[in-house]
Write an enzyme that holds these catalytic residues in place. Structure first.
Site, PDB file in Angstrom:
ATOM      1  N   HIS A 161      -2.304  -2.062  -3.826  1.00  0.00           N
ATOM      2  CA  HIS A 161      -1.036  -1.470  -3.389  1.00  0.00           C
ATOM      3  C   HIS A 161      -0.952  -0.002  -3.827  1.00  0.00           C
ATOM      4  O   HIS A 161      -0.506   0.860  -3.069  1.00  0.00           O
ATOM      5  CB  HIS A 161       0.143  -2.211  -4.014  1.00  0.00           C
ATOM      6  CG  HIS A 161       0.272  -3.655  -3.616  1.00  0.00           C
ATOM      7  ND1 HIS A 161       0.130  -4.687  -4.512  1.00  0.00           N
ATOM      8  CD2 HIS A 161       0.534  -4.239  -2.422  1.00  0.00           C
ATOM      9  CE1 HIS A 161       0.330  -5.839  -3.892  1.00  0.00           C
ATOM     10  NE2 HIS A 161       0.561  -5.603  -2.622  1.00  0.00           N
ATOM     11  N   GLN A 176      -6.756  -2.790   4.712  1.00  0.00           N
ATOM     12  CA  GLN A 176      -7.765  -3.460   5.535  1.00  0.00           C
ATOM     13  C   GLN A 176      -7.994  -4.896   5.067  1.00  0.00           C
ATOM     14  O   GLN A 176      -8.495  -5.733   5.803  1.00  0.00           O
ATOM     15  CB  GLN A 176      -9.080  -2.673   5.455  1.00  0.00           C
ATOM     16  CG  GLN A 176     -10.103  -3.145   6.486  1.00  0.00           C
ATOM     17  CD  GLN A 176     -11.504  -2.779   6.074  1.00  0.00           C
ATOM     18  OE1 GLN A 176     -11.797  -1.600   5.893  1.00  0.00           O
ATOM     19  NE2 GLN A 176     -12.372  -3.772   5.912  1.00  0.00           N
TER      20      GLN A 176
HETATM   21  P1  AMP Z   1       1.232  -7.611   0.316  1.00  0.00           P
HETATM   22  O1  AMP Z   1       2.115  -7.230  -0.822  1.00  0.00           O
HETATM   23  O2  AMP Z   1       0.175  -8.588  -0.040  1.00  0.00           O
HETATM   24  O3  AMP Z   1       2.015  -7.971   1.564  1.00  0.00           O
HETATM   25  O4  AMP Z   1       0.431  -6.303   0.688  1.00  0.00           O
HETATM   26  C1  AMP Z   1       1.085  -5.089   0.983  1.00  0.00           C
HETATM   27  C2  AMP Z   1       0.087  -4.134   1.568  1.00  0.00           C
HETATM   28  O5  AMP Z   1      -0.950  -3.885   0.624  1.00  0.00           O
HETATM   29  C3  AMP Z   1      -0.579  -4.689   2.832  1.00  0.00           C
HETATM   30  O6  AMP Z   1      -0.742  -3.631   3.769  1.00  0.00           O
HETATM   31  C4  AMP Z   1      -1.899  -5.161   2.308  1.00  0.00           C
HETATM   32  O7  AMP Z   1      -2.923  -5.164   3.291  1.00  0.00           O
HETATM   33  C5  AMP Z   1      -2.188  -4.136   1.231  1.00  0.00           C
HETATM   34  N1  AMP Z   1      -3.140  -4.675   0.274  1.00  0.00           N
HETATM   35  C6  AMP Z   1      -3.073  -5.871  -0.378  1.00  0.00           C
HETATM   36  N2  AMP Z   1      -4.167  -6.058  -1.142  1.00  0.00           N
HETATM   37  C7  AMP Z   1      -4.959  -4.974  -0.959  1.00  0.00           C
HETATM   38  C8  AMP Z   1      -6.232  -4.566  -1.469  1.00  0.00           C
HETATM   39  N3  AMP Z   1      -6.932  -5.326  -2.305  1.00  0.00           N
HETATM   40  N4  AMP Z   1      -6.746  -3.385  -1.066  1.00  0.00           N
HETATM   41  C9  AMP Z   1      -6.046  -2.608  -0.189  1.00  0.00           C
HETATM   42  N5  AMP Z   1      -4.842  -2.918   0.320  1.00  0.00           N
HETATM   43  C10 AMP Z   1      -4.302  -4.085  -0.062  1.00  0.00           C
END
Ligand code: AMP
Length: 282
Positions: free
Chosen positions: A37, A148
């Site tokens: 994030h 991604q």
């Molecule tokens: P989430 O809180 O899981 O809904 O994720 C929020 C954003 O962070 C989304 O756009 C995810 O794709 C991105 N995200 C989550 N984990 C990763 C990671 N390991 N690397 C890059 N972006 C991430």
């Protein structure tokens, strides 16, 4: 960090910034923030005058009530992480603020909805499309940042922005991994030490499959090898597929002219994890 819980004052604040010509970068999240994030936030900071993060565990995108109930919530740690990277604004709405009426709109996302995550998590992308549309209409960002890591989600968001003519740019940020390769995910917090080790199988299987494909093996052979690897453990494979990166159509081999991606979903204990890997990084 300016924190807003309500839509109207948050909107008014952002409107005043837009009115003086400030660009707004937006990073929507569900919290339990990690380096992945923060990478999105850092990239937004480097490209926009103001960076807004939202933390909202969106009930509409959970097809599994236990997953929603057990989703990690670490708001105090999240707030200090946001401070540490210089995020300007945090939007932290209650469910009743985002969904004041009980009957939510649904989206039919077509072919994207019937494969991979769409197949195994019915209604998930409709819920994602709903919350992201609402957030885009609330924030009016110049650019919005997505990982991604959620490969198919990026395609859903791009379709949404294109088909509904949202006036913003989508920026995709590569997956941030732990030192051993495990893709960072809020759900990793739910893994006990034993399962944390087992979770590495997702990344290892992607790497192994990629190497075999680049050595000329067909995907049908590769898939059998990977499936048997999973069967020898108690990590339960949900899908393991090779697809065209542009449209997620199935592929059976890789060549230099077609951008291809491997995608995996599996249960480690009761925690469902996903990961993906491009065959030819570019
Ligand atoms: P989430 O809180 O899981 O809904 O994720 C929020 C954003 O962070 C989304 O756009 C995810 O794709 C991105 N995200 C989550 N984990 C990763 C990671 N390991 N690397 C890059 N972006 C991430």
């Amino acid at each position: 960090v300016h924190i807003f819980n309500e839509i109207e004052p948050f909107r008014a604040f952002l409107r005043s910034l837009r009115n003086v010509g400030k660009t707004i970068g937006f990073v929507p999240t569900m919290g339990a923030l990690h380096e992945g994030h923060l990478e999105l936030i850092k990239q937004s900071k480097s490209e926009n005058a103001v960076t807004v993060c939202s933390i909202f565990v969106n009930p509409a995108q959970f097809n599994n009530p236990t997953d929603l109930a057990k989703y990690p919530r670490t708001i105090e740690g999240d707030t200090s992480l946001l401070k540490s990277v210089g995020c300007d604004v945090l939007f932290l709405p209650a469910v009743s603020e985002m969904y004041p009426s009980s009957e939510a709109l649904t989206f039919n996302l077509g072919a994207l909805d019937n494969i991979l995550e769409g197949e195994f998590r019915p209604g998930h992308f409709s819920g994602v499309a709903l919350v992201v549309s609402k957030l885009f209409n609330i924030v009016h960002p110049t650019r919005a940042y997505f990982g991604q890591k959620d490969f198919q989600q990026v395609m859903v968001i791009k379709k949404l922005v294109n088909d509904l003519n949202f006036d913003l740019n989508i920026v995709v940020v590569p997956t941030v991994r732990e030192n051993d390769g495990l893709a960072m995910s809020s759900r990793n917090l739910r893994l006990n030490p034993e399962n944390r080790k087992k979770a590495l199988l997702l990344y290892q299987s992607l790497q192994e499959a990629k190497a075999l494909l680049l050595h000329g093996k067909n995907f049908s052979e590769v898939k059998k090898i990977i499936q048997s690897k999973f069967k020898s453990t108690d990590v339960r494979l949900e899908y393991f597929e090779l697809c065209e990166a542009e449209n997620l159509k199935s592929l059976n081999s890789v060549d230099a002219n077609t951008k291809a991606v491997l995608l995996v979903a599996a249960y480690v204990g009761e925690v469902r994890l996903i990961d993906n890997m491009l065959i030819h990084e570019n």
